[in-house]
Enzyme design. Structure first.
Site, PDB file in Angstrom:
ATOM      1  N   LYS A   1      25.510  -5.109  -3.425  1.00 53.41           N
ATOM      2  CA  LYS A   1      27.350  -4.914  -3.717  1.00 53.41           C
ATOM      3  C   LYS A   1      27.503  -4.242  -2.831  1.00 53.41           C
ATOM      4  O   LYS A   1      28.858  -4.720  -2.396  1.00 53.41           O
ATOM      5  CB  LYS A   1      27.666  -4.012  -4.672  1.00 53.41           C
TER       6      LYS A   1
ATOM      7  N   HIS B   1       5.931   5.831  11.778  1.00 49.39           N
ATOM      8  CA  HIS B   1       5.151   5.735   9.879  1.00 49.39           C
ATOM      9  C   HIS B   1       4.207   7.033  10.293  1.00 49.39           C
ATOM     10  O   HIS B   1       2.887   6.621  10.053  1.00 49.39           O
ATOM     11  CB  HIS B   1       4.611   4.240  10.040  1.00 49.39           C
TER      12      HIS B   1
ATOM     13  N   ARG C   1      11.139   3.572   3.134  1.00 52.65           N
ATOM     14  CA  ARG C   1      11.311   2.383   4.527  1.00 52.65           C
ATOM     15  C   ARG C   1      12.578   2.010   4.068  1.00 52.65           C
ATOM     16  O   ARG C   1      13.173   1.057   3.083  1.00 52.65           O
ATOM     17  CB  ARG C   1       9.611   1.762   4.145  1.00 52.65           C
TER      18      ARG C   1
ATOM     19  N   ARG D   1       0.689  -1.204   0.269  1.00 52.15           N
ATOM     20  CA  ARG D   1      -0.430   0.539  -0.226  1.00 52.15           C
ATOM     21  C   ARG D   1       0.855   1.458   0.078  1.00 52.15           C
ATOM     22  O   ARG D   1       0.505   2.113  -0.474  1.00 52.15           O
ATOM     23  CB  ARG D   1      -0.865   0.324   1.420  1.00 52.15           C
ATOM     24  N   THR D   2       1.753   1.603   0.583  1.00 51.92           N
ATOM     25  CA  THR D   2       2.756   2.579   0.922  1.00 51.92           C
ATOM     26  C   THR D   2       3.255   2.663  -0.476  1.00 51.92           C
ATOM     27  O   THR D   2       3.321   3.791  -1.212  1.00 51.92           O
ATOM     28  CB  THR D   2       3.952   2.824   1.973  1.00 51.92           C
TER      29      THR D   2
END
Ligand code: ASP
Length: 316
Positions: free
Chosen positions: A82, A131, A103, A53-54
């Site tokens: 890497k 959040h 995130r 969703r985000t």
């Protein structure tokens, strides 16, 4: 320019202004009106942890407003494998974009990124920390249902220890004078430092393990998933899993206008029998992620949302 890392980055007045902007942007979010306020701007989507969703609602928000999006994509196919550091990744994406939605599994990573970046960072979740963009859509949903934020009685239930959504939301609700009931298994209580911080801001908080006994006089019941991925010990998770399972049969005596919310994804904490009740609001809540994030993108990019949206917009 500073972004949105925790709810402390916004005053109550700014929160309400952004919610008003979001409300006006609803026809644009629904695709009924075209309003390219962010044409020529580019957002970077940097998701180092799973998201549906985000990530998608940020991308939808940007594109509905005529902007572009570049994605880090799957971490496994990026230079992160890497050994590239977060600092270096941010330095580079900073040059490609005007704003970054991010995130990360590590608490504090969003602030770290903001300190390294020139463009605003929107914290889409930092570990078990915060959040705040979820909180904005949560507040939008609550205000849409109750016409106000002040003075409501809100039950926050489930994993209050690791759940970042409830950390940010309880902070904002306290600032709007809500009464908070924290319902959780003993192991998953709201961290003591958050409770004392809220109390320092004048919060009216009650802690309980009895979810079902707490919902009858609530205006909002906010359910959360037990955050399996954050447990260091699998046995500890097994002891809390399935602690609460809200079923339609528990709703016989609740207030008529009580709403049930959930940041999603749900596991088993809301039974599907609840979905068809008048109280279920979690799918509308997920949709509101688009409109709330549109308003935030405009705000942080310094673009005013016109007072008369229909006069400013055109047909799609
Ligand atoms: N989607 C929310 C988050 O990222 C809630 C959850 O995952 O349980 O915090």
């Amino acid at each position: 320019m500073t972004g949105l890392i925790t709810m402390d980055d916004l005053t109550n007045e700014e929160i309400l202004d952004i919610l008003d902007d979001a409300e006006r942007l609803l026809p644009v979010a629904k695709g009924e009106l075209y309003l390219p306020l962010l044409q020529g701007r580019i957002m970077g989507n940097l998701f180092f942890e799973p998201s549906t969703r985000t990530r998608m609602s940020f991308e939808t928000a940007m594109k509905r407003l005529g902007g572009g999006v570049v994605n880090l994509g799957d971490v496994k196919t990026s230079s992160v494998v890497k050994g590239e550091t977060l600092y270096d990744t941010i330095q580079m994406v900073d040059g490609y974009t005007d704003i970054i939605a991010m995130r990360h599994p590590r608490q504090g990573a969003a602030q770290y990124a903001q300190d390294a970046a020139r463009v605003p960072i929107l914290n889409g979740g930092d570990g078990a920390g915060n959040h705040p963009t979820q909180t904005m859509l949560d507040l939008f949903t609550i205000r849409q249902a109750h016409g106000k934020l002040d003075g409501l009685k809100v039950v926050l239930a489930g994993d209050l220890r690791y759940g970042r959504t409830v950390h940010s939301l309880s902070h904002a609700l306290t600032r709007f004078g809500c009464e908070l009931i924290f319902a959780s298994p003993g192991l998953l209580r709201m961290p003591a430092e958050i409770v004392s911080d809220l109390q320092g801001h004048g919060a009216n908080v009650t802690e309980t393990e009895d979810l079902y006994g707490s919902i009858n006089d609530a205006d909002v019941v906010y359910m959360t998933r037990i955050q399996k991925e954050r447990f260091a010990d699998e046995d500890e998770y097994a002891r809390c899993a399935g602690a609460y399972k809200l079923h339609a049969k528990h709703l016989a005596d609740v207030k008529e206008d009580m709403i049930i919310m959930h940041p999603l994804p749900r596991v088993d904490e809301i039974h599907p029998s609840v979905d068809s009740t008048r109280h279920a609001r979690y799918f509308e809540q997920a949709f509101n992620g688009v409109v709330a994030r549109m308003a935030l993108l405009c705000r942080l990019l310094g673009v005013a949302v016109p007072a008369d949206i229909s006069a400013a917009g055109g047909a799609l």
